[in-house]
Design an enzyme around this catalytic site. Sequence first.
Site, PDB file in Angstrom:
ATOM      1  N   LYS A  69       0.759  -1.231  -0.091  1.00 37.75           N
ATOM      2  CA  LYS A  69       0.088  -0.076  -0.070  1.00 37.75           C
ATOM      3  C   LYS A  69       0.786   1.098   0.013  1.00 37.75           C
ATOM      4  O   LYS A  69       0.245   2.298  -0.651  1.00 37.75           O
ATOM      5  CB  LYS A  69      -0.999  -0.022   1.035  1.00 37.75           C
ATOM      6  N   ASP A 105     -10.254   3.138   1.557  1.00 35.87           N
ATOM      7  CA  ASP A 105     -10.599   2.564   2.984  1.00 35.87           C
ATOM      8  C   ASP A 105     -11.492   3.551   3.949  1.00 35.87           C
ATOM      9  O   ASP A 105     -12.265   2.959   4.601  1.00 35.87           O
ATOM     10  CB  ASP A 105      -9.255   2.202   3.805  1.00 35.87           C
TER      11      ASP A 105
END
Length: 282
Positions: A69, A105
């Site tokens: 990420k 997210d």
Amino acid sequence: MRGAPLKAAVVGHPIAHSQSPTIHGHWLESTGIAGTYEALDFHPDSFAVDIRGLVERGFQGVNVTVPHKEAALALADTIDATARRIGASNTLVFTDGKIEARNTDAYGFWENLAPSLSGRVPSRALVLGAGGAARAVLVALQDAGVTDIVLANRTVSRARALADELADTAQIEALSWDDAEALMDRETLPLIVNTSSRGMKGENPITCAMAAQTAQTMVNDIVYNPLQTALLTNARARGCQTVDGLGMLLHQARPAFQAFFGGRVSVDAGLRHKVERRMGLV
Ligand code: ATR
């Protein structure tokens, strides 16, 4: 003439556990969009080269999971504001050979929680854990209007550093885990969120008393395996409202699906049951 099928994937290392192919596959089926979505195991050593290979092969984009990420953010040509604040990207969108890093997210976290809050924004929130997941939660809570956040972590220095870095529209106070347990015994909090890996299958469950928590308290565990963690079971026994973490996983995928395949989709019971069955959660 109809174009070639649209292509997307989830990339991680390892990747076999990912539920993203099930989620996107469900929506490809329900929308009838001609597309493919696969799981690809990309080694960290060749991550950037492998991503560029997908751009060249005409992919629309990828979801990115552990451990890539941060690397995803580093290789992007452009970075959206949310991904920049969180410091990580879970969605890369490819347009005209360029890579845009996004992060969905925070969106997924709030979409999962908000319906259970019935439009109320908690005045104060306790966030447990100061790792990668906490970053998205802290950004989401501030964007939703929460102005008073307590951030507790086993390693308190990590909580302090994260509070300093991410405090923007909220005041964020860093606490040790023990002090957070004492706080939960002393003060009724409107919102408690566990972002730590405590309570995950095989890890130490969270079993604190939460003596001051009542029906006014919303408890959200972003751990979803098991679905009913000890924290949620305990909170329910005290009369608190609870939300499990599976919805965050499902909702974070919605903006990615729209970016890759152009379809607006929703999280329904059919999708949730499919993922629960596939993961052996029910
Ligand atoms: P993620 O990206 O999933 O948040 P991470 O960055 O590895 O994963 O962070 C894991 C979080 O869970 C951290 O807050 C970690 O606390 P430390 O910073 O002290 O390591 C927390 N955590 C993991 N195991 C824990 C345990 N047994 N007790 C308390 N906190 C724990």
